[in-house]
Design a protein around this motif. Structure first.
Motif, PDB file in Angstrom:
ATOM      1  N   ASP A  70      44.240  46.024  33.460  1.00 31.89           N
ATOM      2  CA  ASP A  70      42.833  45.690  33.241  1.00 31.89           C
ATOM      3  C   ASP A  70      42.659  44.190  33.027  1.00 31.89           C
ATOM      4  O   ASP A  70      41.760  43.565  33.595  1.00 31.89           O
ATOM      5  N   ALA A  71      43.543  43.582  32.226  1.00 36.73           N
ATOM      6  CA  ALA A  71      43.472  42.138  31.987  1.00 36.73           C
ATOM      7  C   ALA A  71      43.713  41.366  33.285  1.00 36.73           C
ATOM      8  O   ALA A  71      43.039  40.363  33.554  1.00 36.73           O
ATOM      9  N   THR A  85      43.152  42.378  36.431  1.00 39.19           N
ATOM     10  CA  THR A  85      42.011  42.489  37.341  1.00 39.19           C
ATOM     11  C   THR A  85      40.825  41.670  36.842  1.00 39.19           C
ATOM     12  O   THR A  85      40.111  41.075  37.642  1.00 39.19           O
ATOM     13  N   ASP A  86      40.640  41.613  35.513  1.00 36.74           N
ATOM     14  CA  ASP A  86      39.579  40.747  34.973  1.00 36.74           C
ATOM     15  C   ASP A  86      39.837  39.289  35.341  1.00 36.74           C
ATOM     16  O   ASP A  86      38.933  38.558  35.731  1.00 36.74           O
ATOM     17  N   HIS A  87      41.082  38.871  35.188  1.00 41.20           N
ATOM     18  CA  HIS A  87      41.449  37.481  35.488  1.00 41.20           C
ATOM     19  C   HIS A  87      41.256  37.167  36.976  1.00 41.20           C
ATOM     20  O   HIS A  87      40.777  36.090  37.333  1.00 41.20           O
ATOM     21  N   HIS A 111      39.162  38.408  39.012  1.00 42.29           N
ATOM     22  CA  HIS A 111      37.755  38.388  39.400  1.00 42.29           C
ATOM     23  C   HIS A 111      37.034  37.106  38.958  1.00 42.29           C
ATOM     24  O   HIS A 111      35.891  36.885  39.322  1.00 42.29           O
ATOM     25  N   GLN A 112      37.712  36.274  38.173  1.00 45.17           N
ATOM     26  CA  GLN A 112      37.102  35.020  37.736  1.00 45.17           C
ATOM     27  C   GLN A 112      37.340  33.951  38.806  1.00 45.17           C
ATOM     28  O   GLN A 112      38.421  33.871  39.379  1.00 45.17           O
ATOM     29  N   ASP A 150      38.838  50.981  37.904  1.00 45.31           N
ATOM     30  CA  ASP A 150      37.630  50.782  38.705  1.00 45.31           C
ATOM     31  C   ASP A 150      36.500  51.731  38.327  1.00 45.31           C
ATOM     32  O   ASP A 150      35.378  51.574  38.802  1.00 45.31           O
TER      33      ASP A 150
END
Length: 76
Positions: A46-47, A49-51, A53-54, A16
């Protein structure tokens, strides 16, 4: 020296970009330099959390009907 569990407990702060004391941030970064398992864990986190957020892809009408049919009580 930090243990892997210490990094795992604070990995979300690193992801974050939270403010950490400089000494703590340095200790976490130093651990990442020597521990490939924690580097992999942090990359995976990290991957993920990126996923998350989509936004989900929109459902088309056929898929929506299929979901609704599965939710209908049996025997109607």
């Amino acid at each position: 020296m930090l243990k892997c569990r210490d990094l795992v407990n604070q990995a979300d702060l690193l992801i974050d970009g939270a403010e950490l004391r400089p000494g703590r941030r340095l200790a976490l970064r130093a651990h990442l330099l020597i521990c490939r398992h924690c580097r992999r864990y942090l990359r995976q986190l990290d991957a993920l959390t990126d996923h998350l957020h989509q936004p989900p892809p929109p459902l088309n009408e056929r898929d929506t009907r299929a979901v609704l049919e599965r939710l209908e009580p049996r025997g109607r």
